[in-house]
Scaffold this motif. Structure first.
Motif, PDB file in Angstrom:
ATOM      1  N   THR A  32      55.309  12.904  12.968  1.00 54.17           N
ATOM      2  CA  THR A  32      55.044  14.199  13.297  1.00 54.17           C
ATOM      3  C   THR A  32      56.639  14.981  13.652  1.00 54.17           C
ATOM      4  O   THR A  32      57.780  14.496  14.032  1.00 54.17           O
ATOM      5  N   SER A  33      56.629  15.778  12.956  1.00 58.68           N
ATOM      6  CA  SER A  33      57.375  16.745  13.104  1.00 58.68           C
ATOM      7  C   SER A  33      57.301  17.363  15.038  1.00 58.68           C
ATOM      8  O   SER A  33      58.548  17.833  15.532  1.00 58.68           O
ATOM      9  N   ALA A  34      56.414  17.226  15.397  1.00 58.13           N
ATOM     10  CA  ALA A  34      55.894  18.137  16.998  1.00 58.13           C
ATOM     11  C   ALA A  34      56.640  16.431  17.706  1.00 58.13           C
ATOM     12  O   ALA A  34      57.466  17.020  18.996  1.00 58.13           O
ATOM     13  N   GLY A  35      56.387  14.878  16.839  1.00 59.58           N
ATOM     14  CA  GLY A  35      57.232  14.205  17.588  1.00 59.58           C
ATOM     15  C   GLY A  35      58.759  14.333  17.730  1.00 59.58           C
ATOM     16  O   GLY A  35      59.292  14.212  18.686  1.00 59.58           O
ATOM     17  N   ILE A  36      58.964  14.816  16.732  1.00 61.93           N
ATOM     18  CA  ILE A  36      61.181  14.854  16.523  1.00 61.93           C
ATOM     19  C   ILE A  36      61.268  15.674  17.296  1.00 61.93           C
ATOM     20  O   ILE A  36      62.508  15.592  18.041  1.00 61.93           O
ATOM     21  N   GLU A  37      60.707  17.300  18.051  1.00 63.12           N
ATOM     22  CA  GLU A  37      60.389  18.092  19.281  1.00 63.12           C
ATOM     23  C   GLU A  37      60.837  17.351  20.078  1.00 63.12           C
ATOM     24  O   GLU A  37      61.652  17.754  20.781  1.00 63.12           O
ATOM     25  N   THR A  38      59.678  17.180  20.276  1.00 65.75           N
ATOM     26  CA  THR A  38      59.282  16.020  21.698  1.00 65.75           C
ATOM     27  C   THR A  38      61.264  14.822  22.520  1.00 65.75           C
ATOM     28  O   THR A  38      61.610  15.149  23.024  1.00 65.75           O
ATOM     29  N   LEU A  39      61.121  14.190  20.823  1.00 67.63           N
ATOM     30  CA  LEU A  39      62.390  13.742  20.983  1.00 67.63           C
ATOM     31  C   LEU A  39      63.927  14.196  21.138  1.00 67.63           C
ATOM     32  O   LEU A  39      65.136  13.448  22.191  1.00 67.63           O
ATOM     33  N   LYS A  40      64.219  14.762  20.529  1.00 62.28           N
ATOM     34  CA  LYS A  40      64.867  16.290  20.210  1.00 62.28           C
ATOM     35  C   LYS A  40      65.335  16.052  21.812  1.00 62.28           C
ATOM     36  O   LYS A  40      66.309  16.643  22.953  1.00 62.28           O
ATOM     37  N   ASP A  41      64.094  17.208  22.584  1.00 68.25           N
ATOM     38  CA  ASP A  41      64.181  17.987  23.700  1.00 68.25           C
ATOM     39  C   ASP A  41      64.670  16.650  25.279  1.00 68.25           C
ATOM     40  O   ASP A  41      65.520  16.962  25.724  1.00 68.25           O
ATOM     41  N   LYS A  42      63.765  15.128  24.830  1.00 66.46           N
ATOM     42  CA  LYS A  42      65.016  14.325  25.436  1.00 66.46           C
ATOM     43  C   LYS A  42      66.324  14.041  24.889  1.00 66.46           C
ATOM     44  O   LYS A  42      66.757  13.814  26.588  1.00 66.46           O
ATOM     45  N   LEU A  43      66.641  13.991  24.078  1.00 63.03           N
ATOM     46  CA  LEU A  43      68.448  13.883  24.270  1.00 63.03           C
ATOM     47  C   LEU A  43      68.436  14.976  24.661  1.00 63.03           C
ATOM     48  O   LEU A  43      69.743  14.512  25.455  1.00 63.03           O
TER      49      LEU A  43
END
Length: 206
Positions: A32-43
């Protein structure tokens, strides 16, 4: 008294459902796009965006879920191939001692050059490639996703494994069978950035 009891039970159920949905919406995933944003924040929170790395690998929690459990980066340091990893279960960045001696210094890219948005795009393209061949599968999820610096061109290449569920017990010519319902497909990008299937979509491969 019963009315109060039932209202309490219903309230607890709705609260649990809300927490569950909120948690699912915030989990790191390529689906999901939301999951990608969460991952980018963690990175962004975990690693220096300018750090030069040769590759980054994402691992899912297990074969039945799409939530990412671990992020690993690889980079040359002190003439050794060094690996750090962030684990969601521990909530920590781990830095084990590097032992592998490098024969040559690999080409690298800054972490910021690894476009995580492309992962979701390629994930959707992989589903399209499968469904253009067969409608036997559903519930697609990433098992592992590699982004690596090509040692010839210096470009960032993608390769990943998808797990999916088979809709029926009927025999299929597609995918690698893991069990009666779980099947696996593999994909990678070529030098032009085009996604190609490397395992599971050739009905005649051995």
């Amino acid at each position: 008294m019963k009315t109060i009891f039932y209202r309490t039970i219903c309230s607890l159920f709705l609260l649990t459902l809300f927490i569950s949905c909120s948690s699912n919406g915030n989990r790191p995933t390529f689906t999901t796009s939301a999951g990608i944003e969460t991952l980018k924040d963690k990175l962004s929170d975990t690693f220096d965006k300018d750090k030069q790395i040769s590759q980054i690998i994402f691992f899912s929690k297990n074969s039945t879920m799409d939530a990412i459990e671990q992020i690993s980066i690889f980079f040359p340091e002190n003439n050794k191939n060094t690996m750090w990893f962030y684990n969601y279960a521990t909530g920590q960045l781990h830095k084990p001692e590097a032992k592998e001696i490098l024969k040559s210094v690999p080409k690298t890219n800054a972490i910021s050059a690894f476009n995580i948005n492309e992962c979701h795009v390629y994930f959707k393209e992989a589903i399209a490639l499968i469904e253009n061949e067969t409608d036997e599968f559903s519930n697609y999820r990433v098992e592992s996703y590699h982004m690596s610096t090509d040692q010839t061109s210096g470009k960032i290449m993608h390769s990943f494994t998808l797990n999916t569920d088979k809709k029926t017990m009927k025999r299929t010519f597609y995918g690698e069978k893991v069990n009666d319902h779980l099947y696996r497909f593999e994909f990678e990008t070529n030098e032009d950035g085009k996604l190609i299937a490397t395992h599971g979509l050739d009905a005649f491969e051995e």
